[in-house]
Design an enzyme around this catalytic site. Structure first.
Site, short mmCIF file in Angstrom:
data_model
loop_
_atom_site.label_atom_id
_atom_site.label_comp_id
_atom_site.label_asym_id
_atom_site.label_seq_id
_atom_site.Cartn_x
_atom_site.Cartn_y
_atom_site.Cartn_z
N SER A 1 0.72 -1.13 0.11
CA SER A 1 -0.11 0.00 0.07
C SER A 1 0.91 1.24 0.02
O SER A 1 1.70 1.56 -0.92
CB SER A 1 -1.04 0.01 1.14
OG SER A 1 -1.89 0.88 1.03
N ASP B 1 -8.85 -5.60 -5.11
CA ASP B 1 -8.33 -4.71 -4.09
C ASP B 1 -9.26 -3.36 -4.82
O ASP B 1 -8.87 -2.77 -5.92
CB ASP B 1 -6.76 -4.45 -4.23
CG ASP B 1 -6.52 -3.36 -3.35
OD1 ASP B 1 -7.33 -2.81 -2.65
OD2 ASP B 1 -5.53 -3.21 -3.24
N HIS C 1 -7.22 -5.84 -0.80
CA HIS C 1 -5.92 -5.07 -0.41
C HIS C 1 -5.06 -5.75 0.29
O HIS C 1 -3.76 -5.61 0.42
CB HIS C 1 -6.34 -3.83 -0.03
CG HIS C 1 -5.23 -2.66 0.34
ND1 HIS C 1 -4.57 -2.42 -0.59
CD2 HIS C 1 -4.87 -1.82 1.48
CE1 HIS C 1 -3.73 -1.70 -0.34
NE2 HIS C 1 -3.88 -1.34 0.87
#
Length: 497
Positions: free
Chosen positions: A337, A436, A467
């Protein structure tokens, strides 16, 4: 649901597009407290996005005064309702514990500066609330007295699982092993006498790295770029875990966390233990902007510079402080991320330091992040400034790229690793969860396709993952693939055992 009568009935009728959650009945009554979220086209996740406007209500009466309120919890005797209050534009920030007295119809703030509180609070008795919070990098169990309005640390390096009748069940955490579950009495004066082991959880989580050498240290005050405000802040922290029984200098895997307003807790971690067991050290960096520190709000508008500088400073200090153990020629970076965003920047800006790069569901192009379920992220983190002072805008229908002028668009482009992807020379692994919605897979795919043909690269895709890439098979596979990739280029061999 009335269990004794077998009756199910609807408590509220949603005729305004509002959402109701976190309900709790006042003990011994059918009076209901709950969290109410106004209608919004942006329905941010409840786990990681605490900046969604919400109020606390008792039946039809609003009892909270702050813009952000969550986690209502009645005292066991039903005299008070406690909840968390806050006001920030980032996805997480400091919260205050607020107490509402329904008899006096009075609101009081009991404690401020609370960090990292995700789950509901636990009550040890009628007047003591148990909170799991984060003090810098350390998981901390705190006791809040609603009677004296005081806050005391009950245990550090621990997490409360549940509480009641004057006892607290704790998970004691350590860096080198999974720790254990214990029972602690609230009012005992001797810690040695009150900790009663229930069972070890080592067999559940595995004992990789149990005998690993570990160090927990503080990095120096971060450097600031010429365009940043120089602040007097506490030093950020990094967690270094070293493999045991190493006979020669070992590789170092730098692991910046995502968020960016989250933190890596100083506790056992299966992925880092796996790395340690394979002969690699890990460095988890809580750069400025991490929760648990007063510097959390210096990062918006400074991503790709200040957080990158902090990661480089921590890496250099680790290599210097542990020069007899860490090999400066075998350093890699691995993050997911926002940590993937930082991994890309570190590999691009400092290829002489970071020789291998692993990115998990990374942000690579801020200009195309409007398709994310959290488009406010790119406005607040990429631009800062007015987006911090007008947080309600981030939940309005005006939140589109058309709201940005050419200068703002140019700033977002400069922040994006994709603009320099064609210069990447270090071996790069990208892992993507194809479901995601936070960092759409197109972010990683675009970056992968922009890498030079001569650059060693591999793309891992997980069709059923979102995610986190946290389905059991996917978790195991992508970490094994990451370790194999690191071993291939850091150990100069093709060992895949």
């Amino acid at each position: 649901v009335e269990l004794t009568k077998g009756i199910v009935r609807r408590w509220f009728t949603d005729d305004k597009g509002e959402a109701f959650c976190q309900p709790c009945f006042r003990p011994g009554t059918n009076i209901l407290a709950y969290r109410k979220l106004p209608q919004s086209d942006l329905k941010l996740g409840a786990v990681y996005c605490f900046n969604r406007p919400a109020t606390i209500c008792i039946d039809d009466q609003v009892v909270s005064a702050s813009r952000l309120a969550r986690s209502p919890s009645w005292s066991p005797d039903g005299k008070f309702l406690c909840f968390l209050s806050a006001d920030f534009a980032t996805h997480d920030g400091p919260a205050s514990l607020t107490m509402y007295d329904p008899k006096e119809e009075r609101i009081q703030q009991i404690a401020a500066g609370l960090w990292g509180i995700v789950k509901f609070q636990h009550w040890a008795d009628d007047t003591h609330l148990v909170l799991n919070e984060l003090c810098r990098s350390t998981p901390t169990v705190s006791l809040i007295s609603t009677k004296t309005k005081t806050r005391t640390i009950f245990r550090q390096s621990a997490t409360a699982i549940t509480a009641g009748a004057g006892y607290i069940i704790l998970h004691r955490q350590r860096l080198s092993d999974p720790g254990d579950i214990v029972c602690a009495a609230l009012h005992s004066s001797s810690e040695q006498d009150i900790l009663v082991p229930i069972r070890s959880i080592g067999a559940v989580l595995g004992n990789y790295g149990k005998d690993a050498i570990t160090e927990y240290w503080t990095a120096p005050e971060a450097s600031t770029s010429q365009d940043s405000t120089i602040l007097s802040i506490d030093n950020f922290e990094a967690i270094l875990k070293l493999p045991s029984h190493t006979k020669e200098r070992c590789p170092l895997i730098v692991m910046p966390h995502g968020g960016p307003h989250s933190a890596t807790r100083a506790a056992y971690s299966v992925p880092t233990a796996f790395l340690n067991a394979r002969g690699m050290a890990s460095l988890e960096i809580n750069y400025q902007g991490s929760i648990g520190f007063d510097s959390y709000d210096v990062l918006p508008g400074n991503i790709s510079t200040r957080d990158v500088e902090d990661c480089v400073a921590a890496t250099r200090l680790a290599l210097e402080k542990f020069s007899s153990i860490l090999d400066p020629d075998r350093v890699a970076v691995c993050g997911g991320s926002h940590g993937g965003f930082l991994s890309g920047h570190l590999a691009i800006q400092y290829p002489s330091i970071f020789k291998v790069c692993c990115m998990r569901n990374p942000v690579t192009n801020l200009l195309t992040m409007m398709s994310s379920d959290i488009p406010d992220w790119l406005f607040v983190e990429g631009l800062g400034n007015k987006w911090m002072t007008d947080p309600d805008f981030t939940f309005s229908s005006s939140l589109t790229m058309n709201a940005l002028d050419d200068e703002a668009l140019a700033t977002l482009r400069r922040c994006s690793p994709i603009t320099k992807a064609h210069t990447v020379s270090v071996p790069t692994l990208i892992a993507l969860g194809l479901r995601d919605r936070r960092c759409p897979p197109s972010q990683g795919l675009e970056y992968f396709r922009a890498l030079p043909e001569a650059t060693p690269k591999i793309l891992l895709t997980y069709p059923e993952d979102d995610h986190a890439i946290d389905r059991p098979w996917s978790t195991a596979d992508h970490w094994i693939q990451i370790v194999m990739w690191l071993e291939k280029y850091l150990f100069n061999n093709n060992n895949t055992t």
